[in-house]
Design a protein around this motif. Structure first.
Motif, PDB file in Angstrom:
ATOM      1  N   LYS A  85       0.804  -1.202   0.000  1.00 47.27           N
ATOM      2  CA  LYS A  85       0.000   0.000   0.000  1.00 47.27           C
ATOM      3  C   LYS A  85       0.843   1.260   0.000  1.00 47.27           C
ATOM      4  O   LYS A  85       1.945   1.309   0.505  1.00 47.27           O
ATOM      5  N   ASN A  86       0.304   2.285  -0.588  1.00 46.52           N
ATOM      6  CA  ASN A  86       0.935   3.589  -0.609  1.00 46.52           C
ATOM      7  C   ASN A  86       0.361   4.412   0.534  1.00 46.52           C
ATOM      8  O   ASN A  86      -0.770   4.874   0.483  1.00 46.52           O
ATOM      9  N   THR A  87       1.147   4.607   1.598  1.00 46.73           N
ATOM     10  CA  THR A  87       0.627   5.275   2.782  1.00 46.73           C
ATOM     11  C   THR A  87       0.368   6.749   2.552  1.00 46.73           C
ATOM     12  O   THR A  87      -0.334   7.393   3.321  1.00 46.73           O
ATOM     13  N   ALA A  88       0.936   7.303   1.480  1.00 50.10           N
ATOM     14  CA  ALA A  88       0.745   8.728   1.221  1.00 50.10           C
ATOM     15  C   ALA A  88      -0.627   9.016   0.639  1.00 50.10           C
ATOM     16  O   ALA A  88      -1.113  10.141   0.697  1.00 50.10           O
ATOM     17  N   SER A  89      -1.248   8.022   0.049  1.00 52.42           N
ATOM     18  CA  SER A  89      -2.549   8.231  -0.574  1.00 52.42           C
ATOM     19  C   SER A  89      -3.653   7.810   0.382  1.00 52.42           C
ATOM     20  O   SER A  89      -3.431   7.060   1.328  1.00 52.42           O
ATOM     21  N   SER A  90      -4.870   8.272   0.105  1.00 50.27           N
ATOM     22  CA  SER A  90      -6.005   7.873   0.929  1.00 50.27           C
ATOM     23  C   SER A  90      -6.437   6.466   0.537  1.00 50.27           C
ATOM     24  O   SER A  90      -6.259   6.049  -0.603  1.00 50.27           O
ATOM     25  N   HIS A  99      -5.778  -0.028   0.576  1.00 51.98           N
ATOM     26  CA  HIS A  99      -5.307   0.888  -0.448  1.00 51.98           C
ATOM     27  C   HIS A  99      -5.310   0.204  -1.813  1.00 51.98           C
ATOM     28  O   HIS A  99      -5.365  -1.023  -1.921  1.00 51.98           O
ATOM     29  N   ARG A 100      -5.214   0.988  -2.852  1.00 51.38           N
ATOM     30  CA  ARG A 100      -5.145   0.454  -4.219  1.00 51.38           C
ATOM     31  C   ARG A 100      -3.913  -0.440  -4.361  1.00 51.38           C
ATOM     32  O   ARG A 100      -2.824  -0.087  -3.911  1.00 51.38           O
ATOM     33  N   ASP A 120     -13.633   5.052  -2.153  1.00 51.65           N
ATOM     34  CA  ASP A 120     -13.143   6.169  -2.973  1.00 51.65           C
ATOM     35  C   ASP A 120     -13.804   7.487  -2.551  1.00 51.65           C
ATOM     36  O   ASP A 120     -14.208   8.307  -3.379  1.00 51.65           O
TER      37      ASP A 120
END
Length: 679
Positions: free
Chosen positions: A2-7, A37-38, A77
């Motif tokens: 997961k990308n922790t910077a994104s919601s 996360h995506r 989303d």
């Protein structure tokens, strides 16, 4: 990852799902919060009845009429799915959020071709028509690894194997090109080779499409292979959440630790598996303390009186337990002492006895079971199905032989032929020296008490209208063993022996859990004092904690009663713990046979090597590389010429399709049928 910077793509906040009846309210999901996360795989782990599937149904808004989301939000989303109209939710469900259900056969329409079932989803979610629909369906079938998509388009579900049906379900789910895929136990009923194919497929599709994946399972091996993050559910709540590395290196909740201790491995062969006593509490109860307290080895008096808080151990690792809560941590033993109760059990099960030097209890020689295939208006003979085609094995008294292989290879047919439930086409079945294939029906009936069977599905193997006392007595009544009083006394003795209360006598099968029903079936098999029990996948549908209870029971009964087992399974972890010898079966024949150490630690046949490589590994450092097998098991009605495995074998040679390889002894306890060793 997961990308922790994104919601998060999906964020579930304090979700509560309840079921109302006249008598009570059941909170199936009680305050669950999680985020995905995506491109991330989030594994939701736990026993049956803990609320995993109900969480997914709540997210999809697919609850039965009696169920409703009482409170909480499901943000997808940035939009709360719980506030959408039914029309708007229908546009999201199946399109942006899709689901693969646990049992593909019950999810597919048996009277509609698979191509048309996928096409229906394509038309609905992508708005395509005409030839464009068929082109898209063929592309989807190709994406999920189904060969000859043009030919398969017109096939019906019953014409496909279990693995192919699950692939069709995945194709239907992918038709709307979802951003989130929910997979509810997608590999539970599949063989390890097919399971490996499905898991590899899900990984590949996720990487190509950037999908988020919510994977619901009770298999720790699958979690280890697939997950980025893990959430452990118990009694409707999340009790632990961590990254995969955190969870598998130092799980903190006592329930999570017990799940690991319950796993069967070859290293635990001489000790009982750890078990979680009792059952998941009723979700209709009002809880004033920890929900796991009654079953927890570490429980202190305060656990049942105070609700545990969610405690962050480190970044990304949270636990709901008093034991790790700074406010109460002084009340508990330290972690080194926590492991002591399990270590004390190490010598309570004796090592397996050495093979007997006397006559084996069971000897099977060149067993064949051929069935006529009939079709057409006049039911004409259209050939033969070679279910078992020249199989030989033997079982010593007090020993366990595991018969392993993929579904459709003939394992269950072997068990039924040994019991003479199906009379063999040819071959010998020698039980204590008597050939069961040659004795009369009356003589066979008089020997029925010597060999019994435990079926895979305990519920369907019991009469739902009979009480437990009558189910267990049935064999004694039929074989006229003992008086009524003696039979009833024997039932009481057996209930205690298999760990069930005496008040179970007057209850019906539907009133018990899956593990308890399997105990009833074991008691029924023991009632007539058998010498051999054929166990046909007795733990395949059970959670790991319940499986541990059944394996401990079978091992204890074997030691105390000198029972012999033919254990039919595709779970090689169970084999490593319970069996003494292993026979690997492929398309009606045994391709490798030997002791557990011979076969599992030093497999020689390419098929055995592929089976072992496909087992999902909890220990990521075991160094195994997956050996992919192309295609599915060939039809036993038209087996390949030569070695039956050569059409899928990564090591096939020119002569493999010319004749079947003879069996070769590699040692006194290990033999294999393969041209690789005949030179």
């Amino acid at each position: 990852m997961k990308n922790t910077a994104s919601s998060p793509l999906l964020k579930v906040e304090n979700l509560v799902t309840s079921f109302e009846s006249h008598e009570q309210t059941i909170r199936a999901v009680d305050g669950v919060s999680l985020a995905i996360h995506r491109g991330e795989t989030y594994a939701l782990l736990g026993e049956s009845g803990c609320g995993k599937s109900m969480t997914s149904f709540s997210i999809m808004r697919l609850l039965p009429p009696a169920g409703r989301v009482s409170s909480g939000r499901v943000m997808f989303d940035g939009e709360d799915l719980m506030t959408l109209s039914n029309a708007k939710m229908q546009r999201i469900r199946g399109c942006r959020v899709a689901m693969v259900f646990q049992e593909p056969m019950s999810s597919l329409n048996p009277v509609v071709t698979i191509g048309e079932q996928i096409a229906e989803s394509v038309r609905l979610h992508q708005g395509l028509n005409g030839d464009a629909v068929k082109t898209k369906v063929e592309a989807l079938l190709n994406d999920v690894g189904i060969a000859d998509p043009l030919q398969r388009y017109n096939d019906y579900p019953h014409q496909l194997s279990g693995g192919m049906k699950q692939r069709v379900m995945i194709a239907i789910a992918l038709a709307g090109e979802p951003e989130l895929l929910i997979a509810d136990e997608p590999t539970t009923a599949l063989d390890v080779t097919i399971q490996a194919q499905v898991l590899t497929l899900l990984k590949k599709l996720q990487q190509e499409r950037g999908m988020a994946l919510l994977l619901i399972t009770h298999d720790l091996g699958v979690v280890s292979e697939m997950a980025d993050r893990v959430g452990v559910m118990y009694a409707g709540q999340l009790v632990e959440e961590a990254t995969r590395a955190q969870f598998f290196s130092h799980a903190q909740h006592p329930y999570s630790q017990k799940l690991f201790e319950s796993l069967p491995t070859i290293e635990k062969r001489d000790q009982p598996l750890a078990v979680i006593q009792g059952a998941v509490p009723s979700l209709a109860a009002t809880f004033s303390g920890c929900r796991f307290a009654e079953r927890c080895d570490d429980s202190e008096p305060g656990c049942e009186q105070r609700l545990p808080r969610w405690v962050e151990q480190e970044a990304g690792h949270g636990v709901r337990c008093h034991k790790v809560d700074p406010a109460y941590i002084g009340e508990f033993k330290n972690s080194a002492e926590d492991l002591q109760p399990l270590q004390l059990l190490a010598n309570t099960i004796a090592a397996p006895a050495a093979p007997a030097t006397t006559t084996p209890l069971l000897v099977v020689r060149d067993l064949k079971m051929h069935f006529e295939v009939r079709n057409g208006l006049f039911n004409r003979n259209a050939g033969k199905l070679y279910a078992v085609d020249g199989l030989s094995l033997q079982i010593e008294k007090g020993r366990t032989l595991a018969l392993v292989g993929e579904s459709g290879c003939g394992k269950t047919t072997v068990g039924k032929a040994i019991l003479q439930l199906n009379r063999p086409t040819s071959g010998e079945v020698l039980f204590e020296g008597d050939d069961l294939t040659q004795i009369s029906a009356a003589a066979l009936r008089s020997r029925r008490n010597d060999f019994q069977i435990i079926f895979q599905d305990p519920f369907s193997s019991m009469n739902p209208r009979m009480q437990v006392v009558d189910i267990i007595r049935e064999g004694m009544v039929t074989l006229r063993i003992g008086s009524d009083a003696e039979q009833l006394a024997r039932v009481d003795q057996l209930l205690v022996q298999v760990g069930l209360p005496l008040n179970a006598r007057g209850r019906y099968p539907h009133e018990f859990s899956g593990g308890q029903r399997q105990r009833i079936c074991i008691a029924r098999a023991l009632a007539v004092n058998p010498k051999l029990i054929i166990c046909d996948e007795p733990t395949s549908a059970l959670d790991v904690s319940v499986q541990a209870q059944i394996l401990n029971l079978l091992k204890e009964l074997q030691l105390t009663m000198k029972l012999s087992y033919l254990f039919i399974t595709h779970n090689l972890s169970v084999v490593s713990y319970l069996a003494d010898e292993v026979a690997v079966m492929y398309l009606g024949r045994i391709v490798e046979q030997g002791t557990v150490e011979d076969v599992l630690k030093n497999p020689q046949h390419p098929y055995t090597q592929a089976l072992i490589s496909a087992i999902p590994a909890v220990d990521k450092a075991d160094g195994r590389t997956l050996i992919r097998l192309d295609g599915d098991l060939p039809s036993p009605a038209s087996p390949p010429a030569g070695c039956h495995f050569h059409t899928r074998c990564p090591k096939a040679m020119a002569r493999c399709d010319e004749r079947y390889p003879q069996s070769l002894k590699l040692s006194n306890s290990h033999q294999v049928s393969c041209f690789l060793y005949l030179d």
